[in-house]
Design a protein around this motif. Sequence first.
Motif, mmCIF file in Angstrom:
data_model
loop_
_atom_site.group_PDB
_atom_site.id
_atom_site.type_symbol
_atom_site.label_atom_id
_atom_site.label_comp_id
_atom_site.label_asym_id
_atom_site.label_seq_id
_atom_site.Cartn_x
_atom_site.Cartn_y
_atom_site.Cartn_z
ATOM 1 N N VAL A 153 0.846 -1.192 0.000
ATOM 2 C CA VAL A 153 0.000 0.000 0.000
ATOM 3 C C VAL A 153 0.885 1.246 0.000
ATOM 4 C CG1 VAL A 153 -1.566 1.393 1.402
ATOM 5 C CG2 VAL A 153 -2.006 -1.049 1.101
ATOM 6 N N LEU A 154 1.933 1.217 0.834
ATOM 7 C CA LEU A 154 2.832 2.369 0.924
ATOM 8 C C LEU A 154 3.650 2.556 -0.348
ATOM 9 C CD1 LEU A 154 4.086 2.109 4.602
ATOM 10 C CD2 LEU A 154 2.465 3.719 3.612
ATOM 11 N N ALA A 155 3.730 1.509 -1.139
ATOM 12 C CA ALA A 155 4.426 1.639 -2.422
ATOM 13 C C ALA A 155 3.501 2.271 -3.454
ATOM 14 C CB ALA A 155 4.919 0.280 -2.898
ATOM 15 N N GLY A 156 2.277 2.576 -3.017
ATOM 16 C CA GLY A 156 1.339 3.243 -3.911
ATOM 17 C C GLY A 156 0.593 2.304 -4.839
ATOM 18 N N THR A 188 -6.781 6.827 6.300
ATOM 19 C CA THR A 188 -6.456 6.772 4.880
ATOM 20 C C THR A 188 -4.995 6.358 4.702
ATOM 21 O OG1 THR A 188 -5.643 9.035 4.689
ATOM 22 C CG2 THR A 188 -8.012 8.721 4.493
ATOM 23 N N ALA A 189 -4.690 5.931 3.491
ATOM 24 C CA ALA A 189 -3.321 5.511 3.172
ATOM 25 C C ALA A 189 -2.347 6.687 3.295
ATOM 26 C CB ALA A 189 -3.267 4.918 1.769
ATOM 27 N N VAL A 190 -2.825 7.863 2.959
ATOM 28 C CA VAL A 190 -1.951 9.039 3.032
ATOM 29 C C VAL A 190 -1.552 9.312 4.480
ATOM 30 C CG1 VAL A 190 -1.764 11.495 2.595
ATOM 31 C CG2 VAL A 190 -2.953 10.041 0.967
ATOM 32 N N GLU A 191 -2.519 9.234 5.380
ATOM 33 C CA GLU A 191 -2.201 9.442 6.802
ATOM 34 C C GLU A 191 -1.157 8.427 7.255
ATOM 35 O OE1 GLU A 191 -5.491 9.848 9.628
ATOM 36 O OE2 GLU A 191 -6.774 10.320 7.925
ATOM 37 N N ALA A 193 1.111 6.981 5.442
ATOM 38 C CA ALA A 193 2.412 7.355 4.882
ATOM 39 C C ALA A 193 3.042 8.488 5.689
ATOM 40 C CB ALA A 193 2.252 7.761 3.413
ATOM 41 N N GLN A 194 2.245 9.477 6.032
ATOM 42 C CA GLN A 194 2.760 10.605 6.819
ATOM 43 C C GLN A 194 3.273 10.103 8.163
ATOM 44 O OE1 GLN A 194 3.035 13.317 5.346
ATOM 45 N NE2 GLN A 194 1.215 14.035 4.278
ATOM 46 N N SER A 197 6.500 8.161 7.710
ATOM 47 C CA SER A 197 7.636 8.908 7.157
ATOM 48 C C SER A 197 8.350 9.684 8.257
ATOM 49 C CB SER A 197 7.157 9.862 6.073
ATOM 50 O OG SER A 197 6.492 10.957 6.658
ATOM 51 N N VAL B 153 -4.815 17.406 0.436
ATOM 52 C CA VAL B 153 -4.703 15.999 0.042
ATOM 53 C C VAL B 153 -3.707 15.287 0.957
ATOM 54 C CG1 VAL B 153 -3.817 14.442 -1.733
ATOM 55 C CG2 VAL B 153 -5.348 16.316 -2.368
ATOM 56 N N LEU B 154 -2.581 15.970 1.220
ATOM 57 C CA LEU B 154 -1.546 15.374 2.071
ATOM 58 C C LEU B 154 -2.009 15.267 3.522
ATOM 59 C CD1 LEU B 154 1.692 16.994 0.652
ATOM 60 C CD2 LEU B 154 0.871 14.655 0.392
ATOM 61 N N GLY B 156 -4.682 14.015 4.140
ATOM 62 C CA GLY B 156 -5.511 12.811 4.112
ATOM 63 C C GLY B 156 -6.994 13.094 3.918
ATOM 64 N N THR B 188 -0.357 8.575 -7.563
ATOM 65 C CA THR B 188 -1.273 8.438 -6.434
ATOM 66 C C THR B 188 -0.871 9.381 -5.301
ATOM 67 O OG1 THR B 188 0.009 6.786 -5.232
ATOM 68 C CG2 THR B 188 -1.462 5.972 -6.952
ATOM 69 N N ALA B 189 -1.795 9.617 -4.399
ATOM 70 C CA ALA B 189 -1.535 10.499 -3.259
ATOM 71 C C ALA B 189 -0.435 9.922 -2.371
ATOM 72 C CB ALA B 189 -2.817 10.704 -2.450
ATOM 73 N N VAL B 190 -0.412 8.603 -2.271
ATOM 74 C CA VAL B 190 0.600 7.970 -1.428
ATOM 75 C C VAL B 190 1.998 8.241 -1.981
ATOM 76 C CG1 VAL B 190 1.476 5.806 -0.517
ATOM 77 C CG2 VAL B 190 -0.988 6.174 -0.668
ATOM 78 N N GLU B 191 2.150 8.110 -3.284
ATOM 79 C CA GLU B 191 3.454 8.398 -3.895
ATOM 80 C C GLU B 191 3.862 9.836 -3.615
ATOM 81 O OE1 GLU B 191 4.089 7.275 -8.055
ATOM 82 O OE2 GLU B 191 2.382 5.927 -7.850
ATOM 83 N N ALA B 193 3.021 11.671 -1.065
ATOM 84 C CA ALA B 193 3.421 11.776 0.341
ATOM 85 C C ALA B 193 4.841 11.238 0.533
ATOM 86 C CB ALA B 193 2.441 11.009 1.227
ATOM 87 N N GLN B 194 5.129 10.121 -0.091
ATOM 88 C CA GLN B 194 6.468 9.532 0.024
ATOM 89 C C GLN B 194 7.507 10.490 -0.543
ATOM 90 O OE1 GLN B 194 6.690 6.953 1.732
ATOM 91 N NE2 GLN B 194 5.329 5.275 1.146
ATOM 92 N N SER B 197 7.946 13.494 1.772
ATOM 93 C CA SER B 197 8.426 13.213 3.129
ATOM 94 C C SER B 197 9.948 13.098 3.138
ATOM 95 C CB SER B 197 7.808 11.928 3.647
ATOM 96 O OG SER B 197 8.413 10.808 3.031
#
Lengths: 201, 201
Positions: A153-156, A188-191, A193-194, A197, B153-154, B156, B188-191, B193-194, B197
């Motif tokens: 998931v963290l790999a997007g 969410t996945a974004v949270e 990741a934050q 990170s 978005v970041l 979340g 994607t939003a996750v990418e 964020a990565q 970060s």
Amino acid sequence: MSVDHVFIVDDDEAIRDALSWLFQSRGVAVKSYDSAEAFLKEWRPGQSGCLLLDIRMSGMSGLDLFDRLRDVSSSLPVIFLTGHGDVPMAVSALKKGAMDFVEKPFNDNELVDRVIEALALSAQRREREADTADIAGRLAALTARERQVMDLVLAGKLNKVIADDLGITMRTVEVHRAHVFEKMGVKTAVELAQLLSNYRL
Amino acid sequence: MSVDHVFIVDDDEAIRDALSWLFQSRGVAVKSYDSAEAFLKEWRPGQSGCLLLDIRMSGMSGLDLFDRLRDVSSSLPVIFLTGHGDVPMAVSALKKGAMDFVEKPFNDNELVDRVIEALALSAQRREREADTADIAGRLAALTARERQVMDLVLAGKLNKVIADDLGITMRTVEVHRAHVFEKMGVKTAVELAQLLSNYRL
DNA sequence: GCCCATTTGTCGGATATCCACAATAGCCCT
DNA sequence: AGGGCTATTGTGGATATCCGACAAATGGGC
């Protein structure tokens, strides 16, 4: 709540007394030890504060104690005090992570300032470590499968791709994903990741 | 491709020659300067390498040059050389970010090792700075509105919530979001964020 | 007038989220 | 052995969100 102490380690009683008086008069709590061994006996990793460390002592030297603390990955800030230091010694200590290296006789006000800086740093480190430990604890609560899914998931990657990668159904991925979010306390996945990170490194 | 140089700044010609010979014999490219001013005249921020800097020089001192380089936010690693250094000077230099502080006479092999370490560090920093500059450039290409949307978005937030927060339609948010992804080169939003970060701080 | 940023809209397909129901396997404890 | 718990996996369906293409109106700056 435990107050942050200045830990004084010096085999010269006169110095210990002078430093104790200095810091107590400025409202900073103090604990004194007449040897590195005595300090190690009472010290518990995780305590925060600031270590004022004499280099030349009978028995274990200040540098030895410093190395020992590094071994147990203590994040305690260390300020060296020395009567007869030389440049290579100071350079070595600072490069190994000491916060400061002060020659006797020292300026009272400067020393107090440095110690207060160090106490602030220590408190900050402790807080950060608490956060990191918190995250680590949550990560440890994940099952192996959940961890795999989380990494993807963290790999997007999309759930569909994750399902392919792991050779399972998308639905199962969704269940794991939901569990990961729940255990990690995010929505969410974004949270997620934050969160990771800031504390992974 | 430009080779990383060791920049030697010393007003003593004998030292410059000895150091030049030492490093060239080990296959490390060298540039020598007889004063801080001469170095500053040729130096361009962004060059990577390692600075070997004498402290005591007529005109601008090594410490002055060091401060000057810090002002232009140079990430050039600096190793100080000194014949008559004292502990407070060494401590001050290291706390300000010098990589090392070596007394003359120095051990050739140790010095070379330190320099090679420093060159590696410099190359790594340069790479990291290039990445950071790349990200900064992409961020600069965003319009104000896109930046606002990206921040939310970041955080979340869902598109619907972002639309509410900004007082605009969800559809508009989607457009901005798509633009952000396109300009930042992610899918994607996750990418996203990565990406941020690792380089925001 | 042209370019760009900002805004809004529709339509449809792909994705993600949530829920209810269910089954298998392994584990610990009684 | 049996009961309870968790991890793991599965199905089906309803709902929400995201994404892309096509289209267009407004306002600012060159």
